[in-house]
Scaffold this active site. Structure first.
Site, PDB file in Angstrom:
ATOM      1  N   SER A  96       0.842  -1.190   0.000  1.00 33.82           N
ATOM      2  CA  SER A  96       0.000   0.000   0.000  1.00 33.82           C
ATOM      3  C   SER A  96       0.879   1.243   0.000  1.00 33.82           C
ATOM      4  CB  SER A  96      -0.887   0.019   1.250  1.00 33.82           C
ATOM      5  OG  SER A  96      -0.113   0.345   2.401  1.00 33.82           O
ATOM      6  N   ASP A  97       0.316   2.345  -0.437  1.00 34.29           N
ATOM      7  CA  ASP A  97       0.955   3.619  -0.166  1.00 34.29           C
ATOM      8  C   ASP A  97       0.797   3.881   1.333  1.00 34.29           C
ATOM      9  OD1 ASP A  97       2.202   6.081  -0.439  1.00 34.29           O
ATOM     10  OD2 ASP A  97       1.101   6.591  -2.261  1.00 34.29           O
TER      11      ASP A  97
END
Length: 268
Positions: free
Chosen positions: A164-165
């Site tokens: 994920s960011d």
């Protein structure tokens, strides 16, 4: 500190030179490794569809085939230094404004022909990691969007890790079941208690967790991080005169948008 300020990737894209992109990636990978870094969070390959978008300078412009070609070359350069490259941000992340709230809505054909193309090229180049974005795609958060499995892993055969960011994960069960392997800093949905609860409640098959671990470890072994880990640290000086000359060459090439080779055009 003590690194090279490379020209922005949009300048690199303006060269249309994949050999230069490989060198660019190689030098960045070498400097990352010299700093003790084993995963480089780039290249950024979203399309320049909104001209006021805050991160357009990080990407390769508006043409998906060019972006894919440049990304593939840069990824190969980065990973030639035994550093994992990360293609980001998957997907349809073309603006910063309201980035954690907006939904980028596009049908399958549009996604395949425009927004997916640079990622497909990155996967074919052997990118070790893909980063999922903040935004929703057709009302589903990108970190739990079904294309992480359907397109990245099943259609294209991507066997690396999907991260994920920072703070882009919004669920435990939906993220795990739809292809997210690693939740990065400031999330909390993939904490031990959350994952254990999801498996014990049968909302996530235990085989899914096994697959997540396998993809992370496989990527680290494939890249050579385990067998030859970086020995540098963040205080290491990793830049030199050769890097400076290279950055000047990229900047110069990126400003030449049209060459009158052979006097083809009737210009003085």
């Amino acid at each position: 500190n003590n690194v090279t300020a490379f020209p922005a990737p949009i300048t690199l894209a303006a060269t249309w030179d994949t050999a230069l992109a490989w060198q660019y990636g190689s030098q960045m990978g070498a400097q990352a490794r010299g700093k003790g870094v084993s995963v480089l969070l780039g290249p950024m390959i979203n399309m320049a569809r909104a001209y006021e978008a805050g991160r357009n300078f990080e990407g390769y412009g508006e043409e998906p085939n060019l972006a894919g070609a440049m990304a593939a070359a840069e990824i190969n350069g980065i990973q030639s230094q035994r550093v994992i490259a990360t293609a980001k941000h998957f997907v349809c992340y073309e603006q910063e404004t309201e980035r954690m709230y907006i939904s980028s809505d596009a049908d399958e054909r549009t996604r395949q022909e425009i927004y997916y193309l640079p990622f497909l090229a990155s996967v074919r180049a052997g990118a070790g990691a893909v980063m999922a974005s903040y935004n929703r795609v057709n009302s589903r958060y990108a970190c739990e969007f079904e294309a992480l499995n359907a397109s990245l892993k099943k259609q294209w055969g991507f066997n690396g890790l999907v991260m994920s960011d920072w703070g882009a994960g919004f669920s435990t069960v939906a993220g795990m079941n739809n292809g997210l392997d690693v939740e990065m800093y400031s999330g909390g949905y993939f904490e031990t208690n959350s994952v254990t609860s999801a498996i014990q409640s049968s909302n996530v098959p235990s085989a899914e967790l096994d697959g997540m671990v396998i993809r992370v470890l496989t990527t680290l072994f494939q890249s050579g991080v385990f067998d030859s880990p970086p020995t540098g640290n963040l205080g290491s000086a990793v830049t030199g005169l050769a890097n400076t000359y290279f950055t000047r060459a990229v900047a110069a090439e990126g400003t030449v948008l049209l060459q009158n080779n052979g006097g083809l055009l009737p210009l003085g």
